[in-house]
Motif scaffolding. Structure first.
Motif, mmCIF file in Angstrom:
data_model
loop_
_atom_site.group_PDB
_atom_site.id
_atom_site.type_symbol
_atom_site.label_atom_id
_atom_site.label_comp_id
_atom_site.label_asym_id
_atom_site.label_seq_id
_atom_site.Cartn_x
_atom_site.Cartn_y
_atom_site.Cartn_z
ATOM 1 N N MET A 178 -32.866 38.928 -32.255
ATOM 2 C CA MET A 178 -32.038 39.809 -31.427
ATOM 3 C C MET A 178 -30.640 39.992 -32.003
ATOM 4 S SD MET A 178 -33.135 39.454 -27.426
ATOM 5 C CE MET A 178 -32.022 38.198 -26.993
ATOM 6 N N ILE A 179 -30.091 38.970 -32.658
ATOM 7 C CA ILE A 179 -28.724 39.088 -33.157
ATOM 8 C C ILE A 179 -28.657 39.498 -34.623
ATOM 9 C CG2 ILE A 179 -27.740 37.510 -31.465
ATOM 10 C CD1 ILE A 179 -27.729 35.339 -33.567
ATOM 11 N N ALA A 180 -29.780 39.653 -35.278
ATOM 12 C CA ALA A 180 -29.794 40.034 -36.695
ATOM 13 C C ALA A 180 -28.953 41.282 -36.991
ATOM 14 C CB ALA A 180 -31.228 40.215 -37.177
ATOM 15 N N PRO A 181 -28.991 42.327 -36.144
ATOM 16 C CA PRO A 181 -28.185 43.516 -36.446
ATOM 17 C C PRO A 181 -26.670 43.265 -36.451
ATOM 18 C CG PRO A 181 -29.898 44.059 -34.863
ATOM 19 C CD PRO A 181 -29.892 42.564 -35.003
ATOM 20 N N ILE A 182 -26.221 42.173 -35.876
ATOM 21 C CA ILE A 182 -24.785 41.870 -35.825
ATOM 22 C C ILE A 182 -24.240 41.580 -37.220
ATOM 23 C CG2 ILE A 182 -23.087 40.174 -35.022
ATOM 24 C CD1 ILE A 182 -24.687 39.938 -32.456
ATOM 25 N N GLY A 183 -25.038 40.909 -38.026
ATOM 26 C CA GLY A 183 -24.586 40.516 -39.363
ATOM 27 C C GLY A 183 -25.055 39.111 -39.680
ATOM 28 N N GLU A 233 -27.225 44.921 -24.890
ATOM 29 C CA GLU A 233 -26.181 44.218 -24.142
ATOM 30 C C GLU A 233 -26.089 42.758 -24.593
ATOM 31 O OE1 GLU A 233 -24.337 43.747 -19.676
ATOM 32 O OE2 GLU A 233 -26.264 44.751 -19.901
ATOM 33 N N PHE A 234 -27.227 42.143 -24.914
ATOM 34 C CA PHE A 234 -27.234 40.778 -25.455
ATOM 35 C C PHE A 234 -26.348 40.716 -26.700
ATOM 36 C CE2 PHE A 234 -28.733 37.380 -28.136
ATOM 37 C CZ PHE A 234 -28.998 36.334 -27.257
ATOM 38 N N ARG A 235 -26.515 41.694 -27.594
ATOM 39 C CA ARG A 235 -25.712 41.717 -28.827
ATOM 40 C C ARG A 235 -24.219 41.898 -28.522
ATOM 41 N NH1 ARG A 235 -30.588 43.514 -30.934
ATOM 42 N NH2 ARG A 235 -30.353 45.707 -30.418
ATOM 43 N N GLN A 236 -23.899 42.711 -27.492
ATOM 44 C CA GLN A 236 -22.492 42.873 -27.120
ATOM 45 C C GLN A 236 -21.893 41.547 -26.661
ATOM 46 O OE1 GLN A 236 -21.485 45.940 -28.688
ATOM 47 N NE2 GLN A 236 -19.949 45.212 -27.278
ATOM 48 N N TRP A 237 -22.637 40.812 -25.852
ATOM 49 C CA TRP A 237 -22.148 39.521 -25.385
ATOM 50 C C TRP A 237 -22.028 38.551 -26.563
ATOM 51 C CZ3 TRP A 237 -22.085 37.406 -20.009
ATOM 52 C CH2 TRP A 237 -22.048 38.424 -19.044
ATOM 53 N N ALA A 238 -22.975 38.619 -27.500
ATOM 54 C CA ALA A 238 -22.908 37.761 -28.686
ATOM 55 C C ALA A 238 -21.676 38.110 -29.524
ATOM 56 C CB ALA A 238 -24.180 37.901 -29.516
ATOM 57 N N LYS A 239 -21.401 39.410 -29.693
ATOM 58 C CA LYS A 239 -20.214 39.825 -30.449
ATOM 59 C C LYS A 239 -18.931 39.319 -29.778
ATOM 60 C CE LYS A 239 -22.138 44.081 -32.416
ATOM 61 N NZ LYS A 239 -22.066 45.557 -32.376
ATOM 62 N N THR A 240 -18.910 39.371 -28.460
ATOM 63 C CA THR A 240 -17.752 38.864 -27.723
ATOM 64 C C THR A 240 -17.610 37.361 -27.939
ATOM 65 O OG1 THR A 240 -17.973 40.617 -26.074
ATOM 66 C CG2 THR A 240 -16.681 38.681 -25.438
ATOM 67 N N ALA A 241 -18.734 36.639 -27.914
ATOM 68 C CA ALA A 241 -18.710 35.188 -28.148
ATOM 69 C C ALA A 241 -18.215 34.880 -29.567
ATOM 70 C CB ALA A 241 -20.092 34.591 -27.914
ATOM 71 N N ILE A 242 -18.607 35.705 -30.526
ATOM 72 C CA ILE A 242 -18.133 35.527 -31.910
ATOM 73 C C ILE A 242 -16.615 35.724 -31.961
ATOM 74 C CG2 ILE A 242 -18.169 36.537 -34.226
ATOM 75 C CD1 ILE A 242 -21.204 37.099 -33.718
ATOM 76 N N ALA A 243 -16.119 36.742 -31.276
ATOM 77 C CA ALA A 243 -14.670 36.989 -31.238
ATOM 78 C C ALA A 243 -13.936 35.813 -30.591
ATOM 79 C CB ALA A 243 -14.371 38.287 -30.497
#
Length: 166
Positions: free
Chosen positions: A50-55, A130-140
């Motif tokens: 699920m998070i692979a597209p983030i990087g 939306e999962f990826r958005q929350w993951a991106k926020t957690a990364i930030a």
């Protein structure tokens, strides 16, 4: 005695340090692993997908679970069957509004709570974007936290500037 599910593995561990200067003996060390502590490999694979597209994300196994890292910053914790994202004062309310709980674990002294990680709301597993958005926020959040720690450490190590005496 070191044990796994009550069965003794070894009774004494000796480890020699470089040049035989230090000898460490562990006796009476009790370690019990339970299936609840074991990392759920299916959950890990699903999260990675699920998070692979983030990087690029790296996984480090630790304490029977795993940590997820982006650029060296730990943004998620997978202890067994759960997933917890890194939160701060600015993001914690959104998690709590969704019924998320802070990460907790048991010690001999009682339950410990780590407020900087909250469980991921269940509904997000069915909403990959939306999962990826929350993951991106957690990364930030993780990056901000690491930056704040580095800044604090730099200030702690800075020598005070003393006025010149004449």
């Amino acid at each position: 005695m070191v044990s796994f599910h009550g069965e003794p593995l070894i009774s004494l561990v000796s480890m020699l340090a470089p040049r035989n200067r230090l000898r460490l003996e562990l006796d009476c060390l009790e370690f019990t692993a339970s299936p609840a502590m074991a990392l759920n490999e299916n959950l890990l694979a699903s999260i990675e997908e699920m998070i692979a597209p983030i990087g690029p994300i790296s996984v480090r196994r630790m304490f029977g679970g795993a940590g997820l890292f982006a650029d060296g910053a730990m943004f998620a914790l997978i202890p067994g069957d759960g997933l917890y994202f890194k939160v701060d004062d600015a993001t914690r309310a959104a998690y709590l509004a969704e019924g998320a709980q802070p990460f907790r674990y048991e010690t001999k002294a009682g339950t410990r709570e780590i407020a900087s990680f909250c469980s991921v709301p269940e509904r997000l597993y069915d909403e990959p974007e939306e999962f990826r958005q929350w993951a991106k926020t957690a990364i930030a959040v993780a990056r901000r936290s690491d930056l704040a720690k580095a800044h604090k450490a730099a200030n702690r190590n800075r020598k005070p500037i003393l006025p010149k005496t004449t």
